[in-house]
Scaffold this motif. Structure first.
Motif, PDB file in Angstrom:
ATOM      1  N   ARG A  40       0.934  -1.180   0.021  1.00 31.97           N
ATOM      2  CA  ARG A  40       0.116  -0.101   0.043  1.00 31.97           C
ATOM      3  C   ARG A  40       0.916   1.263   0.040  1.00 31.97           C
ATOM      4  NH1 ARG A  40      -3.205  -3.208   3.413  1.00 31.97           N
ATOM      5  NH2 ARG A  40      -2.384  -2.391   5.376  1.00 31.97           N
ATOM      6  N   GLY A  41       2.050   1.238   0.642  1.00 27.94           N
ATOM      7  CA  GLY A  41       2.930   2.269   1.021  1.00 27.94           C
ATOM      8  C   GLY A  41       3.535   2.821  -0.445  1.00 27.94           C
ATOM      9  N   ILE A  42       3.745   1.800  -1.171  1.00 27.19           N
ATOM     10  CA  ILE A  42       4.368   1.884  -2.492  1.00 27.19           C
ATOM     11  C   ILE A  42       3.479   2.360  -3.527  1.00 27.19           C
ATOM     12  CG2 ILE A  42       5.663   0.499  -4.773  1.00 27.19           C
ATOM     13  CD1 ILE A  42       7.100  -1.162  -2.587  1.00 27.19           C
ATOM     14  N   SER A  43       2.305   1.825  -3.504  1.00 24.07           N
ATOM     15  CA  SER A  43       1.177   2.326  -4.644  1.00 24.07           C
ATOM     16  C   SER A  43       0.972   3.840  -4.209  1.00 24.07           C
ATOM     17  CB  SER A  43      -0.008   1.379  -4.422  1.00 24.07           C
ATOM     18  OG  SER A  43       0.015   0.191  -5.251  1.00 24.07           O
ATOM     19  N   ARG A  44       0.742   4.099  -2.867  1.00 21.23           N
ATOM     20  CA  ARG A  44       0.476   5.438  -2.608  1.00 21.23           C
ATOM     21  C   ARG A  44       1.647   6.383  -2.995  1.00 21.23           C
ATOM     22  NH1 ARG A  44      -0.398   4.325   2.428  1.00 21.23           N
ATOM     23  NH2 ARG A  44      -2.600   3.848   2.073  1.00 21.23           N
ATOM     24  N   GLN A  45       2.816   6.098  -3.047  1.00 19.78           N
ATOM     25  CA  GLN A  45       3.752   6.805  -3.622  1.00 19.78           C
ATOM     26  C   GLN A  45       3.752   6.836  -4.921  1.00 19.78           C
ATOM     27  OE1 GLN A  45       7.873   6.792  -1.490  1.00 19.78           O
ATOM     28  NE2 GLN A  45       6.993   4.938  -0.434  1.00 19.78           N
ATOM     29  N   PHE A  46       3.501   5.932  -5.718  1.00 20.55           N
ATOM     30  CA  PHE A  46       3.320   5.971  -7.072  1.00 20.55           C
ATOM     31  C   PHE A  46       2.396   6.766  -7.517  1.00 20.55           C
ATOM     32  CE2 PHE A  46       4.769   1.369  -7.690  1.00 20.55           C
ATOM     33  CZ  PHE A  46       6.134   1.847  -7.844  1.00 20.55           C
ATOM     34  N   SER A  47       1.048   6.969  -6.786  1.00 18.77           N
ATOM     35  CA  SER A  47       0.149   7.863  -7.029  1.00 18.77           C
ATOM     36  C   SER A  47       0.318   9.297  -7.055  1.00 18.77           C
ATOM     37  CB  SER A  47      -1.085   7.477  -6.462  1.00 18.77           C
ATOM     38  OG  SER A  47      -1.146   7.704  -4.912  1.00 18.77           O
ATOM     39  N   THR A  48       1.461   9.618  -6.058  1.00 20.49           N
ATOM     40  CA  THR A  48       1.643  11.115  -5.869  1.00 20.49           C
ATOM     41  C   THR A  48       2.750  11.494  -6.880  1.00 20.49           C
ATOM     42  OG1 THR A  48       3.116  10.580  -3.974  1.00 20.49           O
ATOM     43  CG2 THR A  48       0.917  10.874  -3.261  1.00 20.49           C
ATOM     44  N   SER A  94      -7.494  14.230 -18.952  1.00 20.56           N
ATOM     45  CA  SER A  94      -7.887  15.572 -19.689  1.00 20.56           C
ATOM     46  C   SER A  94      -6.574  16.142 -20.141  1.00 20.56           C
ATOM     47  CB  SER A  94      -8.668  16.286 -18.544  1.00 20.56           C
ATOM     48  OG  SER A  94      -7.680  16.732 -17.684  1.00 20.56           O
ATOM     49  N   LEU A  95      -5.438  15.882 -19.806  1.00 14.00           N
ATOM     50  CA  LEU A  95      -4.390  16.500 -20.331  1.00 14.00           C
ATOM     51  C   LEU A  95      -3.601  15.491 -21.424  1.00 14.00           C
ATOM     52  CD1 LEU A  95      -2.720  18.391 -17.347  1.00 14.00           C
ATOM     53  CD2 LEU A  95      -4.607  19.094 -18.983  1.00 14.00           C
ATOM     54  N   ASP A  96      -4.302  14.409 -21.842  1.00 17.79           N
ATOM     55  CA  ASP A  96      -3.412  13.467 -22.671  1.00 17.79           C
ATOM     56  C   ASP A  96      -3.493  14.099 -23.966  1.00 17.79           C
ATOM     57  OD1 ASP A  96      -2.572  11.604 -24.224  1.00 17.79           O
ATOM     58  OD2 ASP A  96      -4.140   9.940 -23.482  1.00 17.79           O
ATOM     59  N   LEU A 151      -0.566   2.022 -16.184  1.00 17.74           N
ATOM     60  CA  LEU A 151       0.492   2.550 -16.803  1.00 17.74           C
ATOM     61  C   LEU A 151       0.661   3.916 -17.096  1.00 17.74           C
ATOM     62  CD1 LEU A 151       0.633  -0.271 -19.845  1.00 17.74           C
ATOM     63  CD2 LEU A 151       2.117  -0.213 -17.614  1.00 17.74           C
ATOM     64  N   ASP A 152      -0.494   4.405 -17.062  1.00 22.24           N
ATOM     65  CA  ASP A 152      -0.370   6.050 -17.270  1.00 22.24           C
ATOM     66  C   ASP A 152      -0.551   6.838 -15.859  1.00 22.24           C
ATOM     67  OD1 ASP A 152      -0.498   5.786 -20.049  1.00 22.24           O
ATOM     68  OD2 ASP A 152      -2.353   5.796 -20.435  1.00 22.24           O
ATOM     69  N   GLY A 153      -0.325   5.936 -15.092  1.00 23.69           N
ATOM     70  CA  GLY A 153      -0.318   6.672 -13.639  1.00 23.69           C
ATOM     71  C   GLY A 153      -1.766   7.021 -13.216  1.00 23.69           C
ATOM     72  N   ARG A 154      -2.969   6.473 -13.681  1.00 24.59           N
ATOM     73  CA  ARG A 154      -4.381   6.721 -13.445  1.00 24.59           C
ATOM     74  C   ARG A 154      -4.777   5.756 -12.150  1.00 24.59           C
ATOM     75  NH1 ARG A 154      -6.727  10.743 -15.899  1.00 24.59           N
ATOM     76  NH2 ARG A 154      -8.500   9.661 -16.785  1.00 24.59           N
ATOM     77  N   THR A 155      -5.545   6.545 -11.180  1.00 19.13           N
ATOM     78  CA  THR A 155      -6.087   5.678 -10.383  1.00 19.13           C
ATOM     79  C   THR A 155      -7.526   5.402 -10.493  1.00 19.13           C
ATOM     80  OG1 THR A 155      -6.642   7.755  -9.031  1.00 19.13           O
ATOM     81  CG2 THR A 155      -4.723   6.734  -8.693  1.00 19.13           C
ATOM     82  N   ALA A 156      -8.183   4.643  -9.615  1.00 18.78           N
ATOM     83  CA  ALA A 156      -9.619   4.419  -9.774  1.00 18.78           C
ATOM     84  C   ALA A 156     -10.430   5.759  -9.511  1.00 18.78           C
ATOM     85  CB  ALA A 156     -10.087   3.317  -8.746  1.00 18.78           C
ATOM     86  N   LEU A 157      -9.801   6.748  -8.918  1.00 19.03           N
ATOM     87  CA  LEU A 157     -10.625   7.906  -8.610  1.00 19.03           C
ATOM     88  C   LEU A 157     -10.623   8.720  -9.897  1.00 19.03           C
ATOM     89  CD1 LEU A 157     -12.256   9.520  -6.663  1.00 19.03           C
ATOM     90  CD2 LEU A 157      -9.949  10.574  -5.884  1.00 19.03           C
ATOM     91  N   ASN A 185      -6.166   9.135  -2.881  1.00 22.52           N
ATOM     92  CA  ASN A 185      -5.278  10.323  -2.858  1.00 22.52           C
ATOM     93  C   ASN A 185      -6.308  11.130  -3.757  1.00 22.52           C
ATOM     94  OD1 ASN A 185      -3.520  12.385  -3.311  1.00 22.52           O
ATOM     95  ND2 ASN A 185      -1.934  11.140  -3.880  1.00 22.52           N
ATOM     96  N   ILE A 186      -6.719  12.450  -3.265  1.00 26.51           N
ATOM     97  CA  ILE A 186      -7.618  13.370  -4.211  1.00 26.51           C
ATOM     98  C   ILE A 186      -7.025  14.247  -4.976  1.00 26.51           C
ATOM     99  CG2 ILE A 186      -7.421  15.305  -2.613  1.00 26.51           C
ATOM    100  CD1 ILE A 186     -10.547  15.549  -2.845  1.00 26.51           C
ATOM    101  N   ASP A 187      -5.432  14.327  -4.697  1.00 26.14           N
ATOM    102  CA  ASP A 187      -4.775  15.048  -5.610  1.00 26.14           C
ATOM    103  C   ASP A 187      -3.528  14.167  -6.293  1.00 26.14           C
ATOM    104  OD1 ASP A 187      -5.698  17.578  -5.174  1.00 26.14           O
ATOM    105  OD2 ASP A 187      -4.562  17.727  -3.192  1.00 26.14           O
ATOM    106  N   ALA A 188      -3.661  13.072  -6.666  1.00 22.60           N
ATOM    107  CA  ALA A 188      -3.000  12.193  -7.460  1.00 22.60           C
ATOM    108  C   ALA A 188      -3.010  12.667  -8.813  1.00 22.60           C
ATOM    109  CB  ALA A 188      -3.385  10.726  -7.412  1.00 22.60           C
ATOM    110  N   ARG A 189      -1.804  12.561  -9.367  1.00 20.54           N
ATOM    111  CA  ARG A 189      -1.489  13.075 -10.967  1.00 20.54           C
ATOM    112  C   ARG A 189      -1.093  12.044 -11.977  1.00 20.54           C
ATOM    113  NH1 ARG A 189      -0.211  18.901 -11.567  1.00 20.54           N
ATOM    114  NH2 ARG A 189      -0.632  19.899  -9.384  1.00 20.54           N
ATOM    115  N   ASP A 190      -1.767  11.996 -12.998  1.00 23.91           N
ATOM    116  CA  ASP A 190      -1.358  10.869 -13.857  1.00 23.91           C
ATOM    117  C   ASP A 190       0.199  11.405 -14.483  1.00 23.91           C
ATOM    118  OD1 ASP A 190      -2.060  12.780 -15.839  1.00 23.91           O
ATOM    119  OD2 ASP A 190      -3.947  11.932 -16.426  1.00 23.91           O
ATOM    120  N   ARG A 191       0.441  10.566 -15.702  1.00 25.26           N
ATOM    121  CA  ARG A 191       1.719  10.758 -16.243  1.00 25.26           C
ATOM    122  C   ARG A 191       1.562  12.317 -17.114  1.00 25.26           C
ATOM    123  NH1 ARG A 191       2.362   7.125 -21.645  1.00 25.26           N
ATOM    124  NH2 ARG A 191       4.133   8.303 -21.719  1.00 25.26           N
TER     125      ARG A 191
END
Length: 496
Positions: free
Chosen positions: A10-18, A50-52, A104-110, A131-137
């Motif tokens: 969970r810790g690793i995935s959380r860091q990925f999402s941020t 939206s930024l792809d 693969l694009d850094g996208r979360t379920a949210l 994570n409400i402020d997670a950013r994709d690639r």
């Protein structure tokens, strides 16, 4: 043990999402069934980031969607979110799937639920600490995606929770249209912590931290990106830094080119530069001067031997020569002066380039704005070597501006005030040849290295090098061996 493993996951995935582990995320989150190395097709959940910049055809008829085969837990979670299946998402989370897992694009379920406008799924994910402020690639946030697709209710829920919606108009002069064209050296700006310090002039490197490691960063602010000359200079320096790799040259770390402000990141040297050390310690004994001169010569020779065109430094001076923790000198500052190539071996300073005419290390050809070749660096090297042996700049205590005029316009050379028996006569002879007014008579750096090696050998036989010199670090030879095994990141101050 199983509980510890789940916490780590969970810790690793959380860091990925941020984005804090962006450089490693592709290794851990790549799904074998969707690996682009095996399959050129991209599985689409419907609406995209939206930024792809790549506009793919979205799938709107979710009734026809079924769970593809061989999906792992992360992709399964994102698929359920895209369908708006609250119960399916809840079951997967209850089974231990990390709410902040990414594709693969850094996208979360949210991200996916916000794009599709599935309000209940969004609420569920938020209740499970997504994570409400997670950013994709591409740097898109959940809030930006909801706004882009007109999902007002989801957008309002996210904004009420303090979500951030970055501007979608951030396009740098070096931005690429296709994310697959993003250069390998590109760094995530969120991983850089720049310390805003007073006294940092434009065009200078300053200290920063990159994922906890000290680095040096040159920043090109957004307002300067409208100036073509500033952009061209930035690109020129970046191109050269990316190209070169040598133990006696400053190491390039990466750059930020797809976001504002533009940045070049290089290694940081806590020991400072040769100018500061000369000012503090004065002249060097022959042993020290010879060893340091060899470091400089090897770095410059590498630049001159680059193919298809040599890289001419044009601004070699103690301020652009850095000390590392392992006892090595590293040449920096190349690429700061833009040149117009006349031929493969000839160049001229590009129109509009500002030249410091008080630079005592400058060759006469540059001072007079004439066509020159790589021998201008040999001239500068001779002046640097003179200062290391004499402990002062040429014609001291005259001002640098006066000294430059004497050397470049009147063809005078400073006297050697230190007694000739204080250092090998061959070394003085080398300096005299390096700063000859006629460029054709100056030695190349391959010749300089050969002669310095010969001088070292002769001096050793005659007893000149019997005393091992000591730099601020205590055991230079031991540190040098250690440095060859382990690279370090150290301090950088480069004047523009």
């Amino acid at each position: 043990m199983e509980g510890l493993a789940n916490q780590l996951k969970r810790g690793i995935s959380r860091q990925f999402s941020t984005g804090s582990l962006k450089s490693l995320s592709r290794q851990f989150s790549r799904q074998s069934s969707l690996d682009p190395r095996r399959n050129n097709l991209r599985f689409s959940f419907g609406r995209q980031s939206s930024l792809d910049p790549i506009r793919r055809s979205p799938l709107h008829d979710h009734a026809q969607l079924s769970v593809p085969e061989n999906l792992d837990s992360t992709m399964h979670l994102l698929f359920m979110a895209s369908r708006g299946d609250v119960k399916g998402v809840e079951d997967l989370l209850d089974e231990g799937v990390d709410v902040n897992s990414i594709d693969l694009d850094g996208r979360t379920a949210l991200h996916i639920a916000a794009c599709e406008g599935h309000v209940e799924v969004v609420k569920l994910l938020l209740s499970r600490r997504a994570n409400i402020d997670a950013r994709d690639r591409w740097g898109s946030t959940v809030c930006a995606d909801a706004k882009y697709y007109g999902n007002v209710e989801v957008y309002n829920i996210l904004k009420a929770r303090g979500a951030k919606a970055p501007k979608t108009t951030r396009k740098t002069p070096m931005a690429v249209a296709n994310p697959r064209e993003i250069p390998e050296y590109e760094l995530n700006p969120l991983e850089l912590q720049v310390r805003k310090a007073d006294g940092i002039a434009k065009g200078m490197y300053q200290v920063a931290k990159w994922n906890g490691t000290k680095v040096a960063v040159k920043i090109l602010e957004k307002e300067r990106c409208a100036d073509p000359e500033s952009i061209n200079s930035f690109k020129h320096e970046l191109t050269l830094l990316e190209k070169v790799r040598h133990p006696n040259l400053i190491q390039f770390v990466g750059a930020v080119t797809q976001n504002f402000p533009l940045m070049i990141v290089a290694e940081y040297h806590s020991k400072g530069d040769l100018a500061s050390y000369l000012q503090k310690k004065g002249r060097f004994p022959p042993s020290k001067a010879l060893r340091l001169a060899l470091d400089i010569a090897r770095g410059i020779n590498y630049l001159h031997e680059c193919k298809p065109y040599p890289i001419i430094h044009c601004d070699l001076k103690p301020r652009n020569i850095l000390l590392d923790d392992g006892g090595l000198l590293k040449v920096a500052g190349f690429g700061l002066i833009r040149l117009s190539n006349i031929s493969p071996d000839k160049a001229k300073v590009a129109p509009g380039t500002i030249i410091d005419h008080s630079n005592v290390y400058m060759a006469p050809e540059i001072y007079k704005d004439e066509i020159f070749d790589r021998s201008v660096d040999a001239y500068s090297f001779g002046v640097v070597l003179y200062e290391m042996l004499e402990g002062v700049q040429p014609f001291y205590p005259k001002s640098p501006g006066e000294a430059v005029k004497l050397m470049c316009l009147e063809n005078q050379r400073p006297p050697f005030k230190i007694k000739s028996r204080s250092y090998p006569p061959d070394l003085r002879e080398l300096i005299d040849e390096c700063w000859l007014s006629e460029p054709g008579g100056r030695p190349t750096f391959s010749e300089i290295i050969t002669r310095l090696d010969r001088i070292c050998s002769n001096c050793s036989k005659q007893g000149w090098l019997k005393d091992t010199f000591k730099l601020p670090w205590k055991n230079m030879e031991e540190d040098r061996r250690f440095s060859s095994k382990k690279s370090r990141v150290s301090e950088l101050h480069i004047t523009h």
